[in-house]
Design a protein around this motif. Structure first.
Motif, PDB file in Angstrom:
ATOM      1  N   LEU A 103      14.467  49.527  35.118  1.00 46.54           N
ATOM      2  CA  LEU A 103      14.845  50.968  35.417  1.00 46.54           C
ATOM      3  C   LEU A 103      14.238  51.322  36.874  1.00 46.54           C
ATOM      4  CD1 LEU A 103      15.841  53.533  34.277  1.00 46.54           C
ATOM      5  CD2 LEU A 103      13.341  54.378  33.765  1.00 46.54           C
ATOM      6  N   TYR A 104      15.200  51.820  37.656  1.00 48.56           N
ATOM      7  CA  TYR A 104      14.967  52.258  39.155  1.00 48.56           C
ATOM      8  C   TYR A 104      15.223  53.867  39.256  1.00 48.56           C
ATOM      9  CZ  TYR A 104      15.622  47.275  40.173  1.00 48.56           C
ATOM     10  OH  TYR A 104      15.365  45.789  40.185  1.00 48.56           O
ATOM     11  N   ALA A 105      14.277  54.440  40.300  1.00 51.50           N
ATOM     12  CA  ALA A 105      14.086  55.469  40.575  1.00 51.50           C
ATOM     13  C   ALA A 105      15.093  55.572  41.921  1.00 51.50           C
ATOM     14  CB  ALA A 105      12.968  56.273  40.753  1.00 51.50           C
ATOM     15  N   VAL A 106      16.291  56.265  41.956  1.00 50.51           N
ATOM     16  CA  VAL A 106      17.281  56.224  43.048  1.00 50.51           C
ATOM     17  C   VAL A 106      17.196  57.768  43.746  1.00 50.51           C
ATOM     18  CG1 VAL A 106      19.458  55.577  44.115  1.00 50.51           C
ATOM     19  CG2 VAL A 106      18.447  54.438  42.047  1.00 50.51           C
ATOM     20  N   GLU A 107      16.792  57.807  44.949  1.00 47.38           N
ATOM     21  CA  GLU A 107      17.113  59.014  45.744  1.00 47.38           C
ATOM     22  C   GLU A 107      18.542  59.572  45.552  1.00 47.38           C
ATOM     23  OE1 GLU A 107      14.603  60.853  47.274  1.00 47.38           O
ATOM     24  OE2 GLU A 107      13.177  59.699  46.152  1.00 47.38           O
ATOM     25  N   ALA A 109      20.604  58.609  35.023  1.00 49.42           N
ATOM     26  CA  ALA A 109      21.997  58.384  35.231  1.00 49.42           C
ATOM     27  C   ALA A 109      22.751  57.592  34.001  1.00 49.42           C
ATOM     28  CB  ALA A 109      22.144  57.625  36.448  1.00 49.42           C
ATOM     29  N   VAL A 110      23.180  58.338  33.055  1.00 42.73           N
ATOM     30  CA  VAL A 110      24.196  58.080  31.888  1.00 42.73           C
ATOM     31  C   VAL A 110      25.139  59.256  31.769  1.00 42.73           C
ATOM     32  CG1 VAL A 110      22.258  56.659  30.970  1.00 42.73           C
ATOM     33  CG2 VAL A 110      22.407  58.904  30.120  1.00 42.73           C
ATOM     34  N   PRO A 111      26.117  58.856  31.059  1.00 46.41           N
ATOM     35  CA  PRO A 111      27.218  59.988  30.688  1.00 46.41           C
ATOM     36  C   PRO A 111      26.543  61.052  29.618  1.00 46.41           C
ATOM     37  CG  PRO A 111      28.174  58.010  30.750  1.00 46.41           C
ATOM     38  CD  PRO A 111      26.882  57.535  30.885  1.00 46.41           C
ATOM     39  N   LEU A 112      26.770  62.270  29.697  1.00 50.72           N
ATOM     40  CA  LEU A 112      25.997  63.282  28.862  1.00 50.72           C
ATOM     41  C   LEU A 112      26.371  63.017  27.476  1.00 50.72           C
ATOM     42  CD1 LEU A 112      24.736  66.075  28.436  1.00 50.72           C
ATOM     43  CD2 LEU A 112      26.947  66.953  28.622  1.00 50.72           C
ATOM     44  N   SER A 113      27.606  62.108  27.063  1.00 49.92           N
ATOM     45  CA  SER A 113      27.857  61.936  25.842  1.00 49.92           C
ATOM     46  C   SER A 113      27.149  60.624  25.063  1.00 49.92           C
ATOM     47  CB  SER A 113      29.313  61.373  25.634  1.00 49.92           C
ATOM     48  OG  SER A 113      29.602  60.501  26.823  1.00 49.92           O
ATOM     49  N   THR A 114      26.244  59.986  25.856  1.00 44.04           N
ATOM     50  CA  THR A 114      25.499  58.765  25.600  1.00 44.04           C
ATOM     51  C   THR A 114      24.575  59.177  24.269  1.00 44.04           C
ATOM     52  OG1 THR A 114      25.699  57.976  27.682  1.00 44.04           O
ATOM     53  CG2 THR A 114      24.023  56.900  26.151  1.00 44.04           C
ATOM     54  N   SER A 115      24.812  58.365  23.173  1.00 46.19           N
ATOM     55  CA  SER A 115      23.940  58.557  22.118  1.00 46.19           C
ATOM     56  C   SER A 115      22.612  57.603  22.203  1.00 46.19           C
ATOM     57  CB  SER A 115      24.752  58.078  20.846  1.00 46.19           C
ATOM     58  OG  SER A 115      23.885  57.957  19.704  1.00 46.19           O
ATOM     59  N   PRO A 116      21.716  58.109  21.593  1.00 43.81           N
ATOM     60  CA  PRO A 116      20.306  57.421  21.534  1.00 43.81           C
ATOM     61  C   PRO A 116      20.492  56.066  20.811  1.00 43.81           C
ATOM     62  CG  PRO A 116      19.800  59.465  20.906  1.00 43.81           C
ATOM     63  CD  PRO A 116      21.553  59.647  20.840  1.00 43.81           C
ATOM     64  N   VAL A 165      16.444  62.988  41.996  1.00 46.36           N
ATOM     65  CA  VAL A 165      16.226  61.613  41.944  1.00 46.36           C
ATOM     66  C   VAL A 165      17.026  61.064  40.654  1.00 46.36           C
ATOM     67  CG1 VAL A 165      14.601  59.923  41.301  1.00 46.36           C
ATOM     68  CG2 VAL A 165      13.680  61.603  42.932  1.00 46.36           C
ATOM     69  N   LEU A 166      17.611  60.058  40.565  1.00 53.82           N
ATOM     70  CA  LEU A 166      18.154  59.556  39.642  1.00 53.82           C
ATOM     71  C   LEU A 166      17.523  58.271  38.960  1.00 53.82           C
ATOM     72  CD1 LEU A 166      21.745  59.644  41.213  1.00 53.82           C
ATOM     73  CD2 LEU A 166      21.097  61.395  39.511  1.00 53.82           C
ATOM     74  N   LEU A 167      17.468  58.281  37.831  1.00 48.85           N
ATOM     75  CA  LEU A 167      16.991  57.302  37.139  1.00 48.85           C
ATOM     76  C   LEU A 167      17.995  56.389  36.430  1.00 48.85           C
ATOM     77  CD1 LEU A 167      14.284  58.885  34.760  1.00 48.85           C
ATOM     78  CD2 LEU A 167      13.925  57.999  37.246  1.00 48.85           C
ATOM     79  N   VAL A 168      17.966  54.978  37.172  1.00 46.02           N
ATOM     80  CA  VAL A 168      19.256  54.229  36.879  1.00 46.02           C
ATOM     81  C   VAL A 168      18.877  53.201  36.285  1.00 46.02           C
ATOM     82  CG1 VAL A 168      21.113  52.854  38.185  1.00 46.02           C
ATOM     83  CG2 VAL A 168      20.351  55.107  39.008  1.00 46.02           C
ATOM     84  N   LEU A 169      19.647  52.813  35.175  1.00 47.27           N
ATOM     85  CA  LEU A 169      19.342  51.449  34.068  1.00 47.27           C
ATOM     86  C   LEU A 169      20.095  50.337  34.952  1.00 47.27           C
ATOM     87  CD1 LEU A 169      17.749  50.470  31.808  1.00 47.27           C
ATOM     88  CD2 LEU A 169      19.756  51.207  30.304  1.00 47.27           C
ATOM     89  N   LYS A 170      19.409  49.035  35.289  1.00 46.33           N
ATOM     90  CA  LYS A 170      19.871  47.932  35.654  1.00 46.33           C
ATOM     91  C   LYS A 170      19.555  46.858  34.651  1.00 46.33           C
ATOM     92  CE  LYS A 170      20.747  49.274  40.473  1.00 46.33           C
ATOM     93  NZ  LYS A 170      22.255  48.898  40.331  1.00 46.33           N
ATOM     94  N   ASP A 176      23.927  48.293  34.769  1.00 45.93           N
ATOM     95  CA  ASP A 176      24.563  47.697  36.096  1.00 45.93           C
ATOM     96  C   ASP A 176      25.799  48.388  36.381  1.00 45.93           C
ATOM     97  OD1 ASP A 176      22.599  46.135  36.594  1.00 45.93           O
ATOM     98  OD2 ASP A 176      23.424  44.362  35.305  1.00 45.93           O
ATOM     99  N   ALA A 177      25.994  49.576  36.041  1.00 51.41           N
ATOM    100  CA  ALA A 177      27.415  50.211  36.420  1.00 51.41           C
ATOM    101  C   ALA A 177      27.428  50.743  37.678  1.00 51.41           C
ATOM    102  CB  ALA A 177      27.650  51.610  35.564  1.00 51.41           C
ATOM    103  N   SER A 178      28.543  50.292  38.515  1.00 46.45           N
ATOM    104  CA  SER A 178      28.693  50.781  39.976  1.00 46.45           C
ATOM    105  C   SER A 178      28.716  52.384  40.048  1.00 46.45           C
ATOM    106  CB  SER A 178      29.590  50.029  40.724  1.00 46.45           C
ATOM    107  OG  SER A 178      30.880  50.301  39.994  1.00 46.45           O
TER     108      SER A 178
END
Length: 359
Positions: A165-169, A127-134, A156-161, A141-143
């Motif tokens: 890192l969380y796996a979110v349904e 779960a990051v914008p497609l434009s995100t660079s490495p 499943v979404l992999l969310v960085l907090k 913590d983006a809502s």
């Protein structure tokens, strides 16, 4: 010495993927689905991911994968690029999978999710914008996260907090489709609620390292998708200019057009070398992998755009129409140009890696 030539196994894989895409994802069907706003073909994804086993190429055999390497995954992406196929392979089978492989795979939650991805039973998206660079900032913590590619197709979404890192349904978050330039790779805005069903996979330090690893791998193998796209554009342009006649001669025989296509061929050959080098560096876990990826993305992104532009222009009037697939390739090329970092961002990273002061 690095061998950038394709192995027999890679050629066999290419033939199998190309045959599948020719049968189930020709440009006419892609155009129809894209125009209807539903580009994904569930049966195609099942055949590619599960039946053929392509989703598990990067996953070890003990976790249900094929135990192959990034070179084989690059071949799949080349063919997907040639067919501009709407499939969540880059986002799920490469970026999300590589992110999970960067964690402790002995952890039951990580191992279970990797097995599900490898067998094609589930799909996941970072779960990051497609434009995100490495090499750039990460959304922590983006809502609401906008511009997430293939989120509408993920389970499943992999969310960085900030704490890991969380796996979110996906069923516990809000996914709103956005209007993308590239109709074959839909984008969405993902809004995370306070009660989202989430499973913690790693702590903060391990999470950031794994996410950057996933993005770096995605950027490196994206070059192979761009290579396949550029190859199709060149081949289609040559085919068209051979068959289109003016003044009782094929237009491809005109010197000005021959020079343009010859220049494009040189660019595509160079792009192939850069993309193959990046895939091989990732496959061998080379200490210069980041350098190879930066070179590949700085170069192949622009070659893909140039090839797509030439394809549209040298097809003349028909190249400007909705019925011809050239516009799909141009839109995918322009979208890929900013995906996982722009060419300029990768040039900056390259300058830092070789200790060269950027202008």
């Amino acid at each position: 010495m690095t061998d950038l030539l394709y192995s027999e196994a890679e050629d066999d894989l290419r033939a199998a993927v190309r045959s599948l895409l020719t049968d189930r994802s020709d440009t006419t069907s892609v155009l129809v689905r894209a125009e209807g706003g539903a580009p994904y073909d569930a049966e195609l994804w099942k055949a590619l991911a599960s039946d053929m086993g392509a989703a598990g190429l990067l996953v070890p055999e003990k976790l249900g994968g094929q135990g192959a390497s990034h070179r084989e995954a690059a071949v799949v992406l080349e063919e997907l690029g040639r067919a501009v196929a709407p499939a969540p392979y880059l986002t799920s089978s490469v970026i999300a999978t590589e992110t999970l492989l960067g964690l402790d795979t002995e952890t039951p939650e990580v191992a279970e999710l990797l097995t599900a991805l490898a067998t094609g039973r589930r799909t996941a998206v970072l779960a990051v914008p497609l434009s995100t660079s490495p090499h750039g900032p990460l959304p922590v913590d983006a809502s609401t996260i906008t511009g997430v590619a293939d989120a509408v197709a993920a389970d499943v979404l992999l969310v960085l907090k900030s704490d890991g890192l969380y796996a979110v349904e996906k069923t516990s978050v809000t996914v709103v489709a956005q209007t993308p330039l590239d109709l074959t790779r839909p984008l969405a805005a993902v809004t995370l609620g306070d009660r989202a069903a989430a499973t913690r996979l790693a702590d903060a330090g391990a999470a950031e390292r794994a996410v950057r690893r996933g993005l770096l791998t995605g950027a490196g193998l994206l070059a192979s998708e761009q290579l396949g796209l550029a190859e199709w554009c060149l081949e289609e342009t040559v085919r068209h200019t051979r068959g289109r006649h003016q003044f009782n001669r094929p237009i491809g025989s005109f010197q000005a057009l021959k020079h343009r296509m010859a220049q494009l061929w040189l660019e595509v050959v160079s792009a192939r070398a850069a993309a193959r080098n990046a895939a091989d560096a990732l496959a061998t876990d080379s200490p210069e992998a980041a350098l190879a990826v930066a070179v590949a993305q700085a170069y192949t992104s622009r070659v893909a755009v140039h090839a797509a532009e030439e394809c549209v222009q040298l097809h003349a009037g028909i190249g400007m129409t909705w019925e011809h697939p050239a516009h799909l390739y141009l839109k995918r090329a322009k979208s890929d140009e900013i995906a996982l970092g722009t060419p300029g961002r990768h040039k900056e990273a390259l300058a830092e890696l070789v200790d060269l002061q950027a202008p």
